[in-house]
Design a protein around this motif. Structure first.
Motif, PDB file in Angstrom:
ATOM      1  N   PRO A  49       0.269   2.152   3.668  1.00 35.43           N
ATOM      2  CA  PRO A  49      -0.710   1.146   4.088  1.00 35.43           C
ATOM      3  C   PRO A  49      -1.557   0.711   2.895  1.00 35.43           C
ATOM      4  O   PRO A  49      -1.878   1.510   2.022  1.00 35.43           O
ATOM      5  CB  PRO A  49      -1.573   1.891   5.112  1.00 35.43           C
ATOM      6  N   LYS A  50      -1.882  -0.562   2.886  1.00 37.19           N
ATOM      7  CA  LYS A  50      -2.780  -1.062   1.855  1.00 37.19           C
ATOM      8  C   LYS A  50      -4.162  -0.440   2.024  1.00 37.19           C
ATOM      9  O   LYS A  50      -4.885  -0.191   1.052  1.00 37.19           O
ATOM     10  CB  LYS A  50      -2.883  -2.586   1.972  1.00 37.19           C
ATOM     11  N   LYS A  51      -4.511  -0.167   3.281  1.00 41.77           N
ATOM     12  CA  LYS A  51      -5.834   0.366   3.577  1.00 41.77           C
ATOM     13  C   LYS A  51      -5.786   1.112   4.911  1.00 41.77           C
ATOM     14  O   LYS A  51      -5.057   0.714   5.818  1.00 41.77           O
ATOM     15  CB  LYS A  51      -6.837  -0.782   3.656  1.00 41.77           C
ATOM     16  N   ILE A  52      -6.533   2.212   5.014  1.00 40.39           N
ATOM     17  CA  ILE A  52      -6.724   2.909   6.291  1.00 40.39           C
ATOM     18  C   ILE A  52      -8.196   2.783   6.658  1.00 40.39           C
ATOM     19  O   ILE A  52      -9.071   3.196   5.886  1.00 40.39           O
ATOM     20  CB  ILE A  52      -6.319   4.393   6.209  1.00 40.39           C
ATOM     21  N   GLU A  53      -8.467   2.180   7.828  1.00 41.32           N
ATOM     22  CA  GLU A  53      -9.848   1.925   8.230  1.00 41.32           C
ATOM     23  C   GLU A  53     -10.205   2.705   9.495  1.00 41.32           C
ATOM     24  O   GLU A  53      -9.419   2.755  10.448  1.00 41.32           O
ATOM     25  CB  GLU A  53     -10.064   0.431   8.478  1.00 41.32           C
ATOM     26  N   TYR A  54     -11.387   3.292   9.491  1.00 39.97           N
ATOM     27  CA  TYR A  54     -11.870   4.027  10.664  1.00 39.97           C
ATOM     28  C   TYR A  54     -12.515   3.070  11.670  1.00 39.97           C
ATOM     29  O   TYR A  54     -13.266   2.169  11.296  1.00 39.97           O
ATOM     30  CB  TYR A  54     -12.889   5.083  10.249  1.00 39.97           C
ATOM     31  N   ILE A  55     -12.196   3.258  12.959  1.00 35.61           N
ATOM     32  CA  ILE A  55     -12.865   2.525  14.035  1.00 35.61           C
ATOM     33  C   ILE A  55     -13.298   3.524  15.108  1.00 35.61           C
ATOM     34  O   ILE A  55     -12.641   4.549  15.319  1.00 35.61           O
ATOM     35  CB  ILE A  55     -11.965   1.435  14.663  1.00 35.61           C
ATOM     36  N   ASP A  56     -14.411   3.247  15.789  1.00 35.20           N
ATOM     37  CA  ASP A  56     -14.914   4.163  16.818  1.00 35.20           C
ATOM     38  C   ASP A  56     -13.988   4.220  18.027  1.00 35.20           C
ATOM     39  O   ASP A  56     -13.791   5.279  18.619  1.00 35.20           O
ATOM     40  CB  ASP A  56     -16.312   3.728  17.287  1.00 35.20           C
ATOM     41  N   GLU A  57     -13.422   3.067  18.372  1.00 34.22           N
ATOM     42  CA  GLU A  57     -12.610   2.988  19.590  1.00 34.22           C
ATOM     43  C   GLU A  57     -11.540   1.927  19.412  1.00 34.22           C
ATOM     44  O   GLU A  57     -11.817   0.852  18.863  1.00 34.22           O
ATOM     45  CB  GLU A  57     -13.508   2.645  20.781  1.00 34.22           C
ATOM     46  N   GLU A 104      -6.292   7.985   2.501  1.00 33.25           N
ATOM     47  CA  GLU A 104      -5.081   7.258   2.105  1.00 33.25           C
ATOM     48  C   GLU A 104      -4.240   8.096   1.157  1.00 33.25           C
ATOM     49  O   GLU A 104      -3.005   8.075   1.212  1.00 33.25           O
ATOM     50  CB  GLU A 104      -5.477   5.930   1.460  1.00 33.25           C
ATOM     51  N   LYS A 105      -4.906   8.857   0.297  1.00 32.47           N
ATOM     52  CA  LYS A 105      -4.190   9.677  -0.679  1.00 32.47           C
ATOM     53  C   LYS A 105      -3.305  10.714   0.005  1.00 32.47           C
ATOM     54  O   LYS A 105      -2.147  10.910  -0.380  1.00 32.47           O
ATOM     55  CB  LYS A 105      -5.190  10.372  -1.604  1.00 32.47           C
ATOM     56  N   ALA A 106      -3.831  11.369   1.046  1.00 33.54           N
ATOM     57  CA  ALA A 106      -3.056  12.397   1.754  1.00 33.54           C
ATOM     58  C   ALA A 106      -1.814  11.789   2.404  1.00 33.54           C
ATOM     59  O   ALA A 106      -0.724  12.387   2.390  1.00 33.54           O
ATOM     60  CB  ALA A 106      -3.928  13.076   2.808  1.00 33.54           C
ATOM     61  N   ILE A 124      -2.192  -2.771   7.225  1.00 37.30           N
ATOM     62  CA  ILE A 124      -3.505  -2.184   7.449  1.00 37.30           C
ATOM     63  C   ILE A 124      -3.381  -1.203   8.611  1.00 37.30           C
ATOM     64  O   ILE A 124      -2.854  -1.547   9.668  1.00 37.30           O
ATOM     65  CB  ILE A 124      -4.568  -3.247   7.783  1.00 37.30           C
ATOM     66  N   MET A 125      -3.855   0.013   8.399  1.00 34.34           N
ATOM     67  CA  MET A 125      -3.826   1.016   9.466  1.00 34.34           C
ATOM     68  C   MET A 125      -5.242   1.323   9.930  1.00 34.34           C
ATOM     69  O   MET A 125      -6.139   1.541   9.115  1.00 34.34           O
ATOM     70  CB  MET A 125      -3.151   2.301   8.982  1.00 34.34           C
ATOM     71  N   THR A 180      -1.897  13.898  14.966  1.00 30.94           N
ATOM     72  CA  THR A 180      -2.504  13.149  16.064  1.00 30.94           C
ATOM     73  C   THR A 180      -1.938  11.730  16.063  1.00 30.94           C
ATOM     74  O   THR A 180      -1.552  11.219  15.011  1.00 30.94           O
ATOM     75  CB  THR A 180      -4.038  13.090  15.940  1.00 30.94           C
ATOM     76  N   SER A 181      -1.895  11.117  17.247  1.00 30.22           N
ATOM     77  CA  SER A 181      -1.287   9.784  17.358  1.00 30.22           C
ATOM     78  C   SER A 181      -2.315   8.666  17.336  1.00 30.22           C
ATOM     79  O   SER A 181      -2.011   7.534  17.693  1.00 30.22           O
ATOM     80  CB  SER A 181      -0.465   9.686  18.649  1.00 30.22           C
ATOM     81  N   SER A 182      -3.533   8.967  16.892  1.00 32.71           N
ATOM     82  CA  SER A 182      -4.607   7.970  16.932  1.00 32.71           C
ATOM     83  C   SER A 182      -4.544   7.014  15.740  1.00 32.71           C
ATOM     84  O   SER A 182      -5.519   6.841  15.000  1.00 32.71           O
ATOM     85  CB  SER A 182      -5.964   8.677  16.966  1.00 32.71           C
ATOM     86  N   PHE A 183      -3.372   6.391  15.557  1.00 35.16           N
ATOM     87  CA  PHE A 183      -3.167   5.459  14.444  1.00 35.16           C
ATOM     88  C   PHE A 183      -2.550   4.172  14.963  1.00 35.16           C
ATOM     89  O   PHE A 183      -1.630   4.207  15.792  1.00 35.16           O
ATOM     90  CB  PHE A 183      -2.265   6.079  13.370  1.00 35.16           C
ATOM     91  N   TYR A 184      -3.040   3.037  14.456  1.00 30.91           N
ATOM     92  CA  TYR A 184      -2.638   1.729  14.954  1.00 30.91           C
ATOM     93  C   TYR A 184      -2.456   0.807  13.754  1.00 30.91           C
ATOM     94  O   TYR A 184      -3.408   0.548  13.014  1.00 30.91           O
ATOM     95  CB  TYR A 184      -3.689   1.198  15.931  1.00 30.91           C
ATOM     96  N   THR A 185      -1.239   0.327  13.556  1.00 28.70           N
ATOM     97  CA  THR A 185      -0.879  -0.366  12.326  1.00 28.70           C
ATOM     98  C   THR A 185      -0.569  -1.823  12.586  1.00 28.70           C
ATOM     99  O   THR A 185       0.141  -2.158  13.536  1.00 28.70           O
ATOM    100  CB  THR A 185       0.354   0.305  11.690  1.00 28.70           C
ATOM    101  N   VAL A 186      -1.111  -2.696  11.738  1.00 31.75           N
ATOM    102  CA  VAL A 186      -0.841  -4.134  11.819  1.00 31.75           C
ATOM    103  C   VAL A 186      -0.514  -4.638  10.415  1.00 31.75           C
ATOM    104  O   VAL A 186      -0.706  -3.933   9.415  1.00 31.75           O
ATOM    105  CB  VAL A 186      -2.049  -4.914  12.388  1.00 31.75           C
ATOM    106  N   SER A 187      -0.013  -5.852  10.359  1.00 31.31           N
ATOM    107  CA  SER A 187       0.236  -6.484   9.063  1.00 31.31           C
ATOM    108  C   SER A 187      -0.477  -7.826   9.013  1.00 31.31           C
ATOM    109  O   SER A 187      -0.646  -8.490  10.043  1.00 31.31           O
ATOM    110  CB  SER A 187       1.737  -6.676   8.821  1.00 31.31           C
TER     111      SER A 187
END
Length: 502
Positions: free
Chosen positions: A471-479, A453-455, A443-444, A425-432
Motif C-alpha cells: 500500500p502507498k499508505k495505511i491510514e487509521y480510522i475509528d470506524e 507500513e514497515k511491518a 490506500i489501506m 485481524t481482518s480489520s483492513f479495507y483497501t481501495v485504489s
C-alpha cells in the motif's frame, strides 16, 4: 436433481396454499407482535382492497418502509393485486432514491409516518413528494372498515386487475445511477426451491432476519421463504443493533441466522455462547467470510459459519455451503438448476469472470433514461472465481476490486488477506485511487491502532510477493463506513482516500 418449477407463479397464491394447511401457525413476528397465517392473510386482503381504492391502475408502487410486518403485509397485498412492488433503499441517499423513482416511473410510494419520524427521514420524504404521491400506511389501515374485513371472512376470491408477477430491487448506485433489477415471482420461488433442495430446513425452524427487504437476501429468505416453506420468521428492524441482536436470537430461540462477515464480527463482540446456542444453520454472504471471524465463532460459540454467495440479479442465492457439503474458503457448490461458465479476463491469470444461467436469474434491468434491458442468455456476475474439481466455487475478487498498477492487475482483496495473515485481524479495507506515474495507487484503511507500513512491507517481502502489493499508505480510522446491507462502503473509502490526497 429434478426440480419442477412452474412457469407461472404468484407468491400470494403460494402462501395462501400454506395458510389453508396451517391457518393457526404463528408465521411472522417483529418487535411489535406476531401473526398466524390466517391473521396475516386477513390483513393482506384488507390492505390490498384499500390500495386498489387509491391506486388500482398503477402497475408499479414504491415501498419505503422498515423491516417490520407492515412492509411484508404491503408487499403481499401488491402481489395479490397483480402490482409490482419497488423496494426503495432508504439508506442510499435522497438523490439516489429520486433516481430509483424516475427509473421505475413511480407515481406513488407507500411509507409510514412513524418510520419517517423515527428514522429522521422527513426531509427525504419532502423531496420525494416533489416527484410522487406519498401514501401513509397508517391512513390505509385506519380506512380498513368492516366491509373490507368481511371479504376475507366469506373467502371471496380476488379479482386481479393487474397481471404483474414482478418485483423490483435496486443496485447500490455506487458508480452510476442505481439500476432497477426486475425479479419475477418465479425467479424468487425457484431460488427458494433450489435452497430447500440442498439445506434441511423444516417446519420447526425459526429464521432470524435483521436484513432489510430491499436487500435481496432479506426479501427472499427473511420474508418469502418462511411463508412458502411454513417456517416462522422474526423480522428485526436494523442489523446495526450489535448488542441487542444476540439477545433477541436467544429470546426467539432462533435456529437459522444469516448476516455478512462485518455484522458477524460485530455481533461476536457482544454475544455469549448462551445467546446463540439454539442456532443450527448460520450463513455468511454478501462479502468474503474472514478467517478470524470464522475461527472466533467456532472457538467461542461452537458454530461453523457456512459461507454462501449471491447477487440481487439471482434472487439472490447462487451457491451455498451446507452442513453436509462444506469446503472452507469456498462459497459452496452452485445450487441445482444453475449452469456456470468462466470467461478469461485479460491481465488476470488466476480464474475468470463467472457467467450464470438458471431459473432464479433476473428478467433484466431497468436503466435510468434507457428503460428495460433484458438479461440475455448468460448473466455476467463481474466476480473473478475458480471452480475446483468437486464443483466448489472460490471467489478471488470482484473484477472492480482490481487495481492496475504499472500494467499489472493487483487484487485488492488479496492485499486484505495478506494483512489478515500479517496482523491476525481482518480489520483492513483497501481501495485504489488514480496516480499519474503508475496508473493507480493503493490506500489501506484500518480500525487497528499501532499498525505500521514497515511491518506490512517486510511481511510481503518475506512472502516473496511483488512489491506492487505494498500500500502507498495505511491510514487509521475509528470506524469503517458500512452499507445498510453490512458490506464495507468502499465508495465512501475511495472518497476519503481521494480527499486525503488534496
Amino acid at each position: 436433481m429434478n426440480l419442477n418449477i412452474p412457469e407461472q407463479v404468484n407468491l400470494y397464491d403460494e402462501i395462501e396454499k400454506q395458510s389453508k394447511l396451517n391457518p393457526n401457525k404463528i408465521i411472522i413476528e417483529d418487535q411489535g407482535g406476531s401473526l398466524s397465517y390466517s391473521q396475516f392473510l386477513f390483513l393482506v386482503d384488507a390492505l390490498s382492497k384499500k390500495i386498489n381504492e387509491f391506486i388500482s391502475h398503477e402497475e408499479r408502487v414504491g415501498l419505503f418502509l422498515p423491516n417490520v410486518i407492515g412492509q411484508v403485509t404491503a408487499l403481499f397485498a401488491l402481489f395479490k393485486n397483480g402490482q409490482t412492488p419497488c423496494l426503495l433503499n432508504f439508506s442510499m441517499g435522497t438523490q439516489n432514491i429520486i433516481d430509483c423513482m424516475e427509473t421505475t416511473a413511480l407515481q406513488t410510494v407507500i411509507t409510514s409516518r412513524e418510520f419517517v419520524e423515527k428514522a429522521q427521514l422527513s426531509l427525504v420524504v419532502e423531496e420525494m413528494q416533489k416527484n410522487v404521491k406519498i401514501i401513509y400506511l397508517e391512513d390505509l389501515k385506519e380506512g380498513m372498515d368492516s366491509g373490507h374485513k368481511v371479504a376475507r371472512r366469506v373467502d371471496v376470491p380476488s379479482t386481479r386487475k393487474g397481471k404483474s408477477t414482478e418485483i423490483i430491487l435496486f443496485t447500490s448506485g455506487t458508480e452510476n445511477k442505481p439500476k432497477g433489477v426486475i425479479l419475477t415471482h418465479r425467479n424468487i420461488y425457484a431460488n427458494i426451491r433450489q435452497v430447500l433442495s440442498v439445506v434441511d430446513i423444516n417446519e420447526k425452524d425459526r429464521i432470524f432476519n435483521p436484513l432489510p427487504l430491499f436487500h435481496a437476501f432479506g426479501l427472499t429468505v427473511g420474508a418469502v421463504l418462511p411463508f412458502v416453506a411454513n417456517v416462522k420468521s422474526f423480522l428485526y428492524s436494523s442489523p446495526l443493533h450489535y448488542k441487542e441482536i444476540p439477545k433477541m436470537i436467544q429470546k426467539d430461540k432462533s435456529t437459522i441466522f444469516v448476516a455478512t462477515n462485518t455484522f458477524f464480527d460485530h455481533y461476536g463482540k457482544y454475544a455469549t455462547r448462551e445467546n446463540l446456542e439454539t442456532l443450527r444453520i448460520v450463513v455468511s454472504g454478501g462479502e468474503k467470510l474472514k478467517k478470524d471471524v470464522f475461527d472466533k465463532y467456532q472457538r467461542d460459540f461452537g458454530i461453523t459459519i457456512l459461507q454462501g454467495y449471491g447477487a440481487t440479479e439471482t434472487s439472490p442465492i447462487i451457491a451455498l455451503n451446507t452442513p453436509d457439503f462444506n469446503k472452507e474458503g469456498s462459497v459452496g457448490k452452485p445450487l441445482p438448476l444453475m449452469k456456470c461458465k468462466i470467461d478469461q479476463v485479460e491481465g488476470i491469470n488466476e480464474g475468470g469472470n463467472l457467467l450464470l444461467k438458471g431459473p432464479n436469474v433476473m428478467k433484466g434491468y431497468l436503466i435510468h433514461g434507457k428503460g428495460f434491458i433484458p438479461c440475455g442468455e448468460w448473466f455476467e456476475t463481474g466476480d473473478i472465481v475458480t471452480i475446483d474439481d468437486e464443483g466448489y466455487i472460490f471467489i478471488i475478487s470482484r473484477l472492480k476490486r482490481f487495481a492496475k498498477i504499472a500494467g499489472e492487475m493487483i487484487s485488492l482483496n488479496k492485499i486484505e488477506e495478506l494483512a489478515l495473515e500479517c496482523f491476525g485481524t481482518s480489520s483492513f479495507y483497501t481501495v485504489s485511487t488514480p496516480e499519474k506515474r503508475k496508473g493507480e495507487k493503493i490506500i489501506m484503511f484500518t480500525t487497528e491502532k499501532d499498525i505500521t507500513e514497515k511491518a506490512f512491507k517486510t511481511f510481503i517481502k518475506q512472502k516473496k510477493i511483488s512489491s506492487l502489493y505494498y500500500p502507498k499508505k495505511i491510514e487509521y480510522i475509528d470506524e469503517v463506513p458500512l452499507l445498510h446491507s453490512g458490506k464495507p462502503n468502499y465508495q465512501k473509502l475511495e472518497e476519503m482516500a481521494k480527499g486525503n490526497d488534496k
